[in-house]
Scaffold this motif. Structure first.
Motif, PDB file in Angstrom:
ATOM      1  N   ILE A 163       0.812  -1.220   0.000  1.00 41.04           N
ATOM      2  CA  ILE A 163       0.000   0.000   0.000  1.00 41.04           C
ATOM      3  C   ILE A 163       0.848   1.275   0.000  1.00 41.04           C
ATOM      4  O   ILE A 163       0.469   2.265  -0.616  1.00 41.04           O
ATOM      5  CB  ILE A 163      -1.020   0.012   1.160  1.00 41.04           C
ATOM      6  N   HIS A 164       1.994   1.259   0.657  1.00 34.45           N
ATOM      7  CA  HIS A 164       2.812   2.475   0.710  1.00 34.45           C
ATOM      8  C   HIS A 164       3.510   2.775  -0.618  1.00 34.45           C
ATOM      9  O   HIS A 164       4.093   3.837  -0.781  1.00 34.45           O
ATOM     10  CB  HIS A 164       3.802   2.404   1.868  1.00 34.45           C
ATOM     11  N   GLU A 165       3.427   1.862  -1.569  1.00 36.01           N
ATOM     12  CA  GLU A 165       3.974   2.095  -2.908  1.00 36.01           C
ATOM     13  C   GLU A 165       2.904   2.640  -3.860  1.00 36.01           C
ATOM     14  O   GLU A 165       3.215   2.989  -4.996  1.00 36.01           O
ATOM     15  CB  GLU A 165       4.542   0.791  -3.463  1.00 36.01           C
ATOM     16  N   CYS A 166       1.661   2.703  -3.388  1.00 38.54           N
ATOM     17  CA  CYS A 166       0.544   3.149  -4.229  1.00 38.54           C
ATOM     18  C   CYS A 166       0.369   4.662  -4.149  1.00 38.54           C
ATOM     19  O   CYS A 166       0.714   5.281  -3.152  1.00 38.54           O
ATOM     20  CB  CYS A 166      -0.746   2.479  -3.772  1.00 38.54           C
ATOM     21  N   ASP A 167      -0.188   5.232  -5.195  1.00 31.17           N
ATOM     22  CA  ASP A 167      -0.477   6.659  -5.248  1.00 31.17           C
ATOM     23  C   ASP A 167      -1.548   6.990  -4.213  1.00 31.17           C
ATOM     24  O   ASP A 167      -2.619   6.379  -4.203  1.00 31.17           O
ATOM     25  CB  ASP A 167      -0.962   7.018  -6.645  1.00 31.17           C
ATOM     26  N   GLU A 168      -1.270   7.963  -3.362  1.00 36.12           N
ATOM     27  CA  GLU A 168      -2.177   8.297  -2.274  1.00 36.12           C
ATOM     28  C   GLU A 168      -3.553   8.760  -2.734  1.00 36.12           C
ATOM     29  O   GLU A 168      -4.526   8.671  -1.993  1.00 36.12           O
ATOM     30  CB  GLU A 168      -1.575   9.351  -1.348  1.00 36.12           C
TER      31      GLU A 168
END
Length: 95
Positions: free
Chosen positions: A10-15
């Motif tokens: 999830i922390h690699e995904c666009d916010e």
């Protein structure tokens, strides 16, 4: 992509992206998931339902760590915290 894979990364995904999941009664790590970019957030993929925005999932995991003196959640704990929030609109209580 599965929901478990998405939550794990999830922390690699666009916010600004939104998470949609397969419309099933019970969510599991193997449930199919799709990320919809911010510019297409009004488009629900066929057979899917809204789960959360990515930035909210980030906040959920940050809160999990903050409630536990900075501990890092494992994959199962990440999944549990995100699903709990999606279903209860509240952070997972500490045990």
């Amino acid at each position: 992509m599965t929901l478990g894979e998405l939550v794990e990364s999830i922390h690699e995904c666009d916010e600004g992206s939104t998470i949609f999941v397969e419309d099933v009664p019970v969510l599991a790590p193997s449930t199919r998931a799709v990320l919809v970019p911010e510019e297409r957030e009004d488009e629900t993929p066929e057979g899917m339902r809204y789960l959360l925005e990515v930035f909210i999932a980030w906040e959920v995991l940050d809160a999990w760590s903050g409630q536990r003196d900075g501990a890092e959640p494992d994959s199962a704990q990440k999944f549990e915290a995100v699903i709990w929030y999606a279903e209860h609109d509240a952070y997972l209580p500490e045990n």
